[in-house]
Every structure is written in structure tokens, then in C-alpha cells.
Write a protein that holds these residues in place. Structure first.
Motif, mmCIF file in Angstrom:
data_model
loop_
_atom_site.group_PDB
_atom_site.id
_atom_site.type_symbol
_atom_site.label_atom_id
_atom_site.label_comp_id
_atom_site.label_asym_id
_atom_site.label_seq_id
_atom_site.Cartn_x
_atom_site.Cartn_y
_atom_site.Cartn_z
ATOM 1 N N LEU A 108 0.794 -0.973 -0.215
ATOM 2 C CA LEU A 108 -0.147 0.204 0.139
ATOM 3 C C LEU A 108 0.484 1.418 -0.138
ATOM 4 O O LEU A 108 2.032 1.132 0.461
ATOM 5 C CB LEU A 108 -0.559 0.332 1.356
ATOM 6 N N GLY B 258 0.655 4.667 2.205
ATOM 7 C CA GLY B 258 -0.425 5.687 3.332
ATOM 8 C C GLY B 258 -0.481 6.781 2.219
ATOM 9 O O GLY B 258 0.512 6.927 1.516
ATOM 10 N N GLY B 259 -0.979 7.576 3.120
ATOM 11 C CA GLY B 259 -1.237 8.875 2.955
ATOM 12 C C GLY B 259 -0.150 9.750 2.373
ATOM 13 O O GLY B 259 0.501 10.068 3.406
ATOM 14 N N ASP C 274 -5.705 5.583 -0.686
ATOM 15 C CA ASP C 274 -6.549 6.277 -0.143
ATOM 16 C C ASP C 274 -7.067 7.335 -1.330
ATOM 17 O O ASP C 274 -6.573 8.236 -1.641
ATOM 18 C CB ASP C 274 -6.464 6.673 1.523
ATOM 19 N N PHE D 155 -8.899 2.108 -0.987
ATOM 20 C CA PHE D 155 -9.330 2.507 0.387
ATOM 21 C C PHE D 155 -10.720 3.526 0.300
ATOM 22 O O PHE D 155 -10.809 4.310 1.002
ATOM 23 C CB PHE D 155 -8.537 2.595 1.571
ATOM 24 N N ARG E 257 -12.873 13.275 11.220
ATOM 25 C CA ARG E 257 -13.145 12.568 9.759
ATOM 26 C C ARG E 257 -14.579 13.176 9.142
ATOM 27 O O ARG E 257 -15.204 12.282 8.590
ATOM 28 C CB ARG E 257 -13.320 11.178 9.754
ATOM 29 N N LYS F 210 -15.715 1.148 4.491
ATOM 30 C CA LYS F 210 -14.911 1.525 5.468
ATOM 31 C C LYS F 210 -15.806 2.792 6.778
ATOM 32 O O LYS F 210 -16.534 3.651 5.725
ATOM 33 C CB LYS F 210 -13.417 2.064 5.087
ATOM 34 N N HIS F 211 -15.556 2.883 7.882
ATOM 35 C CA HIS F 211 -14.526 1.936 8.490
ATOM 36 C C HIS F 211 -15.545 1.288 9.382
ATOM 37 O O HIS F 211 -16.711 1.655 9.788
ATOM 38 C CB HIS F 211 -13.832 2.453 9.661
ATOM 39 N N MET G 28 -12.898 -2.343 5.366
ATOM 40 C CA MET G 28 -11.796 -2.481 5.895
ATOM 41 C C MET G 28 -12.805 -1.578 7.596
ATOM 42 O O MET G 28 -13.080 -0.912 7.753
ATOM 43 C CB MET G 28 -11.037 -0.815 5.577
ATOM 44 N N PHE H 272 -10.628 1.768 13.484
ATOM 45 C CA PHE H 272 -10.078 1.800 14.504
ATOM 46 C C PHE H 272 -11.182 1.851 16.165
ATOM 47 O O PHE H 272 -10.069 1.894 17.128
ATOM 48 C CB PHE H 272 -8.796 2.775 14.525
ATOM 49 N N ASP I 154 -6.917 -1.845 9.599
ATOM 50 C CA ASP I 154 -6.406 -0.601 9.427
ATOM 51 C C ASP I 154 -5.186 -0.167 9.477
ATOM 52 O O ASP I 154 -4.045 -1.532 10.124
ATOM 53 C CB ASP I 154 -7.243 0.556 9.637
ATOM 54 N N TRP I 155 -4.083 0.622 9.684
ATOM 55 C CA TRP I 155 -3.134 0.692 10.185
ATOM 56 C C TRP I 155 -3.061 0.560 10.737
ATOM 57 O O TRP I 155 -3.272 1.442 12.113
ATOM 58 C CB TRP I 155 -2.966 2.300 9.471
ATOM 59 N N MET J 281 -3.042 -4.716 7.701
ATOM 60 C CA MET J 281 -2.114 -3.639 7.490
ATOM 61 C C MET J 281 -1.251 -3.567 8.465
ATOM 62 O O MET J 281 -1.584 -3.401 9.471
ATOM 63 C CB MET J 281 -3.333 -2.667 7.088
ATOM 64 N N TRP K 241 -6.166 15.148 2.887
ATOM 65 C CA TRP K 241 -6.201 12.955 1.815
ATOM 66 C C TRP K 241 -5.387 14.290 1.040
ATOM 67 O O TRP K 241 -6.210 13.338 -0.163
ATOM 68 C CB TRP K 241 -7.002 12.528 2.205
ATOM 69 N N GLU L 271 -8.004 12.508 9.427
ATOM 70 C CA GLU L 271 -8.278 12.217 11.325
ATOM 71 C C GLU L 271 -8.155 12.851 11.904
ATOM 72 O O GLU L 271 -9.261 13.292 12.341
ATOM 73 C CB GLU L 271 -7.460 10.256 10.749
HETATM 74 C C1 GLC Z 1 -5.788 5.300 7.796
HETATM 75 C C2 GLC Z 1 -6.812 5.600 7.829
HETATM 76 C C3 GLC Z 1 -8.066 5.004 6.526
HETATM 77 C C4 GLC Z 1 -6.676 4.821 5.821
HETATM 78 C C5 GLC Z 1 -4.890 3.885 6.300
HETATM 79 C C6 GLC Z 1 -4.065 3.652 5.040
HETATM 80 O O1 GLC Z 1 -4.805 5.638 9.483
HETATM 81 O O2 GLC Z 1 -8.146 4.842 9.494
HETATM 82 O O3 GLC Z 1 -9.182 5.775 6.502
HETATM 83 O O4 GLC Z 1 -7.109 3.572 4.981
HETATM 84 O O5 GLC Z 1 -4.798 4.622 7.092
HETATM 85 O O6 GLC Z 1 -3.898 4.633 4.521
#
Ligand code: GLC
Length: 625
Positions: free
Chosen positions: A97, A99-100, A137, A186, A200, A238-239, A282, A285, A317-318, A347, A456, A514
Motif C-alpha cells: 500500500l 499510506g497517505g 486512499d 480504500f 473525519r 470503511k470503517h 476495512m 479503529f 486499518d493501519w 495492514m 488527503w 483523521e
Molecule cells: C488510515 C485511515 C484509513 C486509511 C489507512 C491507510 O489510518 O484510518 O482510512 O485507509 O490508514 O492509509
């Protein structure tokens, strides 16, 4: 290094690519594929490679050949910055993946496609040649990618009340994501945001279940009519479940409600997404009455998989499994609890080696059954076969031309216009005349792509500034005003005088994502924005406030001094859509997806709770003429 044979061949992923990849595997990366080998039919070999066989049979054939480590590898998702292609091959990792904000350098579509194809070649170099699946994402366009079309965040799409438009947004996003090789987003977040203090809130389509449920149609846009169709990507609901209902809007907090309320408010959007065939879910948390969702067997297995009939795969989730016991890191008990609860893919961005070893140990100790491991693999492999990854594992670079295309930007502009909610328009100060007018524009959000896009976007948290190509709201105003109209701008409103016929203050929230966006200490405009508006008001010119924010804000005290108010939400790169509404090129049709508080003390405030809001859910004005 010879070019990958799939790069110039037609089709979502060239039919000969799997053969080419197999040969690459045997001849070493980069060896040219002999022309004779580039035939359309798959190589003779194990049954699971025969695309003419039913997916169910292919899955069972493949599963029967896999070792425990290969099966655990399929359940492991690592972050691109913590895994190399060689690791993918050695450890049989089934998913990578971003991540952001985790992007290749340079952050271009071509570099993404090269990165994706590199990981894919590595996955195909394993004995079973199982392709990996890559997730990002893409929550409002391919938002990690500079130059991609950035659409309004979900709260704005909810305000459109236009499912057909939202489906098209999903399709356009899928094209731009697939253009970079990526096969999984995601998204959508189907959270039902009940307390606007939650960071969020803007990822929610609305505060009542029927709106997110209706907008789950975006899954059809992402996944297309067929998962192996051109530009189809796997979607993620999600979530799961109740992330938008935590006490105080505390991100990753505790949703303290009865099961009846959880089912009434938070479950319907997931039921709708499952009915649409969403490929993955997904886990949230958050907790439900003190129990972390990542360890909740009843909700994940009994409700989601059995009662709702979800047949895709569940992803954590992460580092979400780390939170089950409330201590940092994950333990063997947490790994077993999460997998036995029904999580199929974990993940585990960095610590994936230890996860693989730990899960192996838990299976060997009898704490996780092979039946559970096989069920998880069946779910994951089924989606990989349905996506066509075994036959067309590489990027179809013909889609690159869709990235940031005029067609997609026009769609985004329309989505922006339809998402604008007109909340006040005293004396019909709107729409603005396009000709023979004199307009003063102010506010830190007026000329800033980063602010109008929100979190994002290019990075995880987003940021102010000229972060990606697009049209700011000010640029949109200037493009829409006629040549006989003057448009002046200053960020803080200085320079305005009584000669102007209207002042537009574009203000609101700076980007966040977040928990960074949780607002437990107030939801008003900041002092800078308030000062800007006051400077405009002091000139005696009618003031139109355009709020760029991820949620309703606490503005009731100031509203009487404003002549007009437009909720613009987080429009993304196509700011001209805001100008379309301000000048009446498009009449405002947006309706509030969230109740608008009279005061932050009312939070949480939602339709039907008996509280008296400033503007109710569903409110929105239009122009008389
Ligand atoms: C983040 C988010 C989730 C996202 C994931 C991967 O913490 O909660 O929405 O898809 O990690 O980036």
C-alpha cells in the motif's frame, strides 16, 4: 532493461503479460520476451493459471498448492516505503500500500506505474506467481498524485444528493488510479458522522444512514460492471462499523450505543455496499461499548460475513491490530484475536516480518486454524482472480491520458457546483452580475488549491499552497466575471472601499485528516478570518461569506452581519464550480448533509433529535430567477 512487453499492448492489462512475467521470472528481470512467447493463450501449467476455468476452481487449485508461508504472505500488506520488490518475492507478500502521501519520486503517473509494475514483477517471480494487489486512499480522486483530478470530499458529494454524479466520480477516479497500475482504493468511507467535532466528518456523505447508503453507489463507479473490466479497481467500504458515532467525536474513540442503534444508524451503508458487491471492507479503529472493532468476532464474522453475506475480504486499518489490547505494538494474542475475529488481510506497514513470523507461530500453536487461514486466502485470491490480475498483472498505460483530463476536471467542476449549499441570501445579493460589476474578494481560502482541497491531498494531512494543478476559487471568479467587471483581491481584505458592489470572503478551515482534525475545543472561525470579514463589513459593502470547511462551523453569532452564506465544503481542484454558483451560471441545488448547529454546545446534533439547529439537515436555498 528491455521494455515490459505489456507497456505497448492494448487492453487493461495485456493478455500476454502473465506469460511474459512468467518468462521474465525464469529468465530474470528484464530479459526480452521472445516474440513467439507473446501468444494470447496462457502458458500450459497449473490449472489455476487457466483463465477458462471458473474462479472458484482456480482458487481451490491454487490453494491446494500453497504452503503455509505463501498463505500467510497473502494475508500480509506492507507499506511501499518499508518493503522492496525483493522482499515481496522472498516473503511472498500479497499486497503493498501507499499510506497517505507515500509516493514515488518523482510523483508522476508514469513513476507510479513503474513502481507498481516493479512490485508486480517481483510478486510474479514467486513460485506460485500470485500477483500482488496495491492499495491507496483515493478518497476524492487519486489524491496522492500531483496532477490528478481532485473531487469534492464526501461531505460535498452528499450535499449534491446526486447518486448518478457520484457514480461518475467513482468511475473517473478509477480511471486515474488504474492509469498508475494501482488496483484497489480504500474508499468509500461509509461512516455516518454524528458529532461534527470529529476530524473525519468530511469523509462522511451524511449524518443519517440513508445518505451514505445511497452514495455507496460510488462502489459501482470504482468496480465497474466487471471487476476485470477496463479501469475497474477494488473498492473498500470503511470503517466498519460505527466510526462516526464515537463519544464526543473522538477519532478512534468509543461508540457507546445499543446494538439496536448501531444497527439502525451505522450498519445500513455497509449493507448497501455489500449488496453492490464491494470487494473489501476495512475495520474501524474505534470501539463499540469498549471493545475494539479489530477484535470483534461477532460484528466482523457473525454480522458482516454471515448475516450481511459479505464475501469479499476484510482488511485491518493501519496497525489497527496493535490497539486491541491498548498497548503499543502487537502480541501473538492480538494477532490470533484479529484473525479469528475475521480479519483476512492485515495492514502492517512496517513490522510485516514480525507479523508473518507471529502468525506462523499462532497457526503452529493451534491458536489460529488452517480453516481460518484458508478462508482468508479464498477471499483474497477470489478478488485477485476476479480483477483479472493473473491474466493482466501490469499497468495499461493507455489510461495515463485520463489523469487530470479536461473531461474529468469538467465532471469535478460540476460536482463542485452541485455541492454548494446556499444558506443565506439577503436581498438577493446573489447571484453576482457577471458584467459591469466591481467585486472585492478576500480570505486565505480564496486563492489556495491546498486549502480548498483539504486533507488527503498530495500528503496525508494536506497543506495550504499551490500543491497541485487546478483552479482556485478566486481564479474561477475572475474567469467567470465578464471583461467589464473588476475583480480585486487581498488576502485580509485590506484595500476595500465603498466603491465595490459586493465583497466575497472565502474563509474556513486549514487542511487536516483523521484525529488531527478533531475539534473538542470549539468550532468557530479563527481570529484571522473573523478580522477579514469585519474589515469587509466596515466598508459598508454587502458581504458574501463562502465557507471552505470539512463540516458545519459555529457561525450563528456572526451570521446576522453577513448578507449571504454559501457552504462550499472542500471542493478540490476545480474551484470554478464555486464561481458557477456565485454568478448563477449554475443555480444552487445543494442540500445540507449535516444539521448545522446553532452553537457547538449542541453537538452532537442530528436530524430528529429534538434540538433547534441554525439550519436543519436538508436545508438549502436557490435563486428565485
Ligand atoms: C488510515 C485511515 C484509513 C486509511 C489507512 C491507510 O489510518 O484510518 O482510512 O485507509 O490508514 O492509509
Amino acid at each position: 532493461m528491455s521494455r515490459s512487453p505489456s507497456r505497448s499492448l492494448p487492453g487493461r492489462r495485456a493478455k500476454t503479460a502473465v506469460l511474459a512475467a512468467a518468462l521474465l521470472a525464469f529468465t530474470g528481470a528484464g530479459a526480452a520476451v521472445p516474440a513467439a512467447a507473446q501468444t494470447a493463450r496462457p502458458a500450459t501449467g497449473p490449472g489455476y493459471l487457466d483463465a477458462r476455468r471458473p474462479v472458484r476452481d482456480r482458487v481451490e487449485d491454487l490453494l491446494s498448492r500453497m504452503t503455509l508461508d505463501e498463505k500467510i504472505g497473502q494475508m500480509t500488506q506492507a507499506e511501499r516505503g518499508s518493503v522492496t520488490p525483493d522482499d515481496v518475492t522472498r516473503h511472498r507478500i500479497g499486497s503493498v500500500l501507499s499510506g497517505g502521501g507515500s509516493t514515488p519520486t518523482p510523483n508522476t503517473a508514469e513513476a507510479w506505474a513503474d513502481m507498481y509494475d516493479g512490485f508486480q514483477r517481483a510478486a510474479l517471480a514467486t513460485p506460485r506467481r500470485i500477483p500482488m494487489i496495491y492499495g491507496v486512499d483515493a478518497v476524492h480522486g487519486h489524491n496522492n498524485l500531483v496532477g490528478a483530478t481532485i473531487f469534492p470530499h464526501n461531505i460535498g458529494l452528499g450535499a449534491t444528493r446526486d447518486p448518478d454524479l457520484v457514480r461518475d466520480v467513482g468511475r473517473a477516479t478509477a480511471e486515474e488510479v488504474a492509469a498508475t497500475g494501482v488496483d484497489w482504493t480504500f474508499a468509500p468511507c461509509l461512516c455516518v458522522a454524528r458529532d461534527d467535532r470529529w476530524g473525519r466528518t468530511y469523509e462522511s456523505f451524511g449524518e443519517v444512514p440513508e445518505l451514505p447508503a445511497a452514495m455507496s453507489v460510488i462502489v459501482d463507479g470504482f468496480q465497474g460492471r466487471r471487476l476485470d473490466g477496463p479501469a475497474s479497481i477494488l473498492a473498500t467500504a470503511k470503517h466498519y462499523v460505527g466510526d462516526g458515532g464515537t463519544a464526543g467525536g473522538d477519532d478512534q474513540g468509543d461508540t457507546r450505543i445499543s446494538e439496536a442503534e448501531l444497527r439502525r444508524i451505522h450498519l445500513p451503508p455497509f449493507r448497501a455496499a455489500v449488496r453492490r458487491g464491494v470487494g473489501s471492507v476495512m475495520i474501524s479503529f474505534s470501539s463499540w461499548n469498549g471493545v475494539k472493532l479489530h477484535g470483534h468476532r461477532y460484528l466482523v464474522t457473525d454480522v458482516l460475513k454471515k448475516e450481511l453475506g459479505f464475501d469479499g475480504f476484510v482488511v485491518s486499518d493501519w496497525n489497527g491490530i496493535d490497539q486491541i489490547d491498548g498497548q503499543p505494538g502487537f502480541t501473538p494474542q492480538e494477532v490470533a484475536t484479529a484473525i479469528n475475529a475475521g480479519i483476512d488481510m492485515v495492514m502492517v506497514p512496517q513490522d510485516w516480518r514480525r507479523f508473518i513470523d507471529t502468525l506462523r507461530g499462532e497457526v503452529q500453536a493451534g491458536h489460529v486454524s488452517m480453516a481460518r487461514i484458508d478462508d482468508a486466502n479464498r477471499r483474497i485470491l477470489t478478488k485477485k482472480f476476479e480483477l483479472g490480475l493473473f491474466e493482466r498483472p501490469f499497468t495499461d498505460r493507455r489510461l495515463l491520458r485520463t489523469v487530470g483530463s479536461d473531461r474529468h476536471r469538467a465532471l469535478a467542476r460540476r460536482a463542485v457546483a452541485e455541492s454548494q449549499v446556499l444558506l443565506k441570501n439577503d436581498g438577493g445579493v446573489l447571484p453576482l452580475a457577471r458584467n459591469n460589476n466591481k467585486i472585492f474578494v478576500a480570505g486565505r481560502a480564496a486563492d489556495d488549491i491546498g486549502i480548498q482541497s483539504g486533507g488527503w491531498t498530495i500528503t496525508w494531512q494536506g497543506s495550504p499552497g499551490n500543491i497541485t494543478p487546478g483552479t482556485t476559487i478566486l481564479q474561477g471568479i475572475r474567469q467567470t466575471a465578464g471583461p467589464s467587471t473588476t475583480v480585486d483581491y487581498s488576502r485580509d481584505g485590506s484595500g476595500i472601499d465603498g466603491s465595490y458592489r459586493a465583497a466575497v470572503a472565502v474563509v474556513g478551515e486549514l487542511p487536516y485528516a483523521e484525529g488531527e482534525g478533531d475539534r473538542p475545543d470549539g468550532m468557530g472561525l479563527d481570529a484571522g478570518d473573523l478580522a477579514t470579514i469585519e474589515r469587509l463589513r466596515a466598508s459598508g459593502v454587502p458581504v458574501i461569506v463562502v465557507l471552505v470547511s470539512g463540516r458545519p462551523l459555529d457561525v450563528a453569532a456572526q451570521l446576522p452581519g453577513w448578507n449571504a452564506l454559501v457552504a462550499s465544503w472542500l471542493p478540490g481542484t476545480e474551484g470554478r464550480g464555486v464561481a458557477d454558483v456565485l454568478f448563477g451560471v449554475t443555480r444552487p441545488t445543494g442540500k445540507l448533509p449535516m444539521t448545522w448547529m446553532r452553537s457547538v454546545d449542541q453537538q452532537p446534533i442530528n436530524r430528529g433529535d429534538g434540538k433547534k439547529p441554525l439550519f436543519p439537515y436538508g436545508y438549502g436555498l436557490t435563486y428565485r430567477r
